[in-house]
Design an enzyme around this catalytic site. Structure first.
Site, PDB file in Angstrom:
ATOM      1  N   SER A 169      -4.373   2.318   1.321  1.00  0.00           N
ATOM      2  CA  SER A 169      -3.420   3.337   0.894  1.00  0.00           C
ATOM      3  C   SER A 169      -3.889   4.735   1.311  1.00  0.00           C
ATOM      4  O   SER A 169      -4.156   4.969   2.488  1.00  0.00           O
ATOM      5  CB  SER A 169      -3.205   3.225  -0.616  1.00  0.00           C
ATOM      6  N   ASP A 191       6.599  -2.636   1.280  1.00  0.00           N
ATOM      7  CA  ASP A 191       5.929  -1.361   1.016  1.00  0.00           C
ATOM      8  C   ASP A 191       6.752  -0.221   1.616  1.00  0.00           C
ATOM      9  O   ASP A 191       7.095  -0.273   2.799  1.00  0.00           O
ATOM     10  CB  ASP A 191       4.535  -1.399   1.651  1.00  0.00           C
ATOM     11  N   HIS A 198       2.886  -2.982  -1.927  1.00  0.00           N
ATOM     12  CA  HIS A 198       1.772  -2.050  -1.766  1.00  0.00           C
ATOM     13  C   HIS A 198       0.702  -2.345  -2.825  1.00  0.00           C
ATOM     14  O   HIS A 198       1.016  -2.712  -3.955  1.00  0.00           O
ATOM     15  CB  HIS A 198       2.295  -0.621  -1.939  1.00  0.00           C
TER      16      HIS A 198
END
Length: 323
Positions: free
Chosen positions: A165, A262, A292
């Site tokens: 991320s 995501d 995600h």
């Protein structure tokens, strides 16, 4: 985008991902949406304890590293006495959450699967620390260990960066910073990137995906960005919008992983297509049925473990390839 027009991703998840979404930790209170940032950080740490349990045991060592911003805590994971390379890990959390404990299992598994020393960097969080502090802290950590390798039994001739991320952005940005500023910390043999954001302000996936289930609505993404950046001009910086950097030359080999549902998947697709178009070594893999942050859930999701092993294999292959 009108919420009703978004894809109903919760009905399309894999069975493993659905099990995680529906899992209720006993005694865990609800997310403190109205709490201050410190309250939310403590909750995130508490919530991640379950997901970090039962991780492989190995020798670990905590080290405070001096940087221009003060000491930064690092944690060294050593699966064996000697290592063929050193892998620096940057945790996710939207630049505002997370620490070495919230991502402990991920780093332990990565160390186990690569057989290399993994160094987690507890970079300063936003909004208290603004761009580019986290990158400069990471670079300072790399410089420190390159100068003290013998003291920590490290092999820093071959190094890599990894992150998930926001940590994926920091991983790639740090590698590009080393290249662009001509800082020598070792030969960067690979960068492992799980579902990162790399500078897009809008995309098809950001319109179609994202909701309360992943904390990645358009409003959420704007909030993370405003917390991290100093001003609007930083949005175009080549170490924030990485597509404004030179991706046509000397980019270390990149393993680019994405989650099917995501909102940030288009960042990964664009990064892969850009590198591929300019003959920069890279590999892209999308993990179907996932959201995600799925990398955290290897206790319940075999595909999360697969994604870690895929990244580890990529890194190990680059250890054997002269550059």
């Amino acid at each position: 985008m009108k919420p009703e027009n978004k894809i109903p991703v919760l009905t399309r998840l894999s069975d493993e991902m659905k099990a995680v979404v529906n899992f209720q930790q006993p005694g865990l209170p609800p997310w403190p949406a109205d709490g201050d940032i410190e309250t939310q950080r403590q909750y995130y740490l508490l919530e991640r304890r379950f997901w970090n349990a039962d991780a492989p045991s190995m020798t670990t060592r905590t080290c405070a590293v001096p940087t221009p911003y003060g000491d930064v805590t690092t944690r060294l994971y050593s699966p064996q006495p000697t290592s063929q390379a050193t892998l620096y890990y940057l945790h996710g959390g939207g630049f505002i959450l997370g620490n070495l404990d919230t991502h402990d299992r991920i780093m332990r598994l990565l160390a186990r699967y690569t057989g290399c020393t993994v160094i987690g960097i507890d970079y300063s969080l936003s909004p208290q620390a603004r761009y580019p502090q986290a990158i400069e802290e990471t670079v300072a950590v790399c410089s420190y260990f390159s100068q003290h390798a013998d003291e920590y039994s490290l092999n820093v001739e071959k190094i890599g960066f990894a992150g998930d991320s926001a940590g994926a952005m920091l991983a790639l940005a740090s590698a590009l910073w080393l290249r662009d500023k001509h800082i020598r910390c070792g030969n960067v043999i690979a960068i492992l990137l799980w579902y990162g954001l790399y500078g897009l302000q809008d995309s098809v996936s950001r319109r179609l995906f994202g909701g309360a289930w992943d904390g990645l609505t358009r409003e959420d993404l704007d909030m993370y960005e405003k917390a991290y950046l100093r001003n609007d001009e930083d949005r175009e910086s080549p170490w924030y919008c990485l597509f404004n950097n030179d991706l046509t030359r000397d980019v270390p080999p990149c393993f680019i992983a994405s989650a099917e549902f995501d909102p940030l998947i288009d960042d990964s697709r664009l990064l892969h297509q850009t590198l591929q178009a300019h003959q920069q070594p890279c590999e892209y893999k999308m993990y179907p049925g996932t959201l995600h942050a799925f990398l955290h859930y290897s206790r319940m999701m075999t595909i999360a473990d697969d994604a870690l092993q895929d990244g580890a294999r990529f890194f190990m292959a680059r250890m054997k390839t002269p550059r």
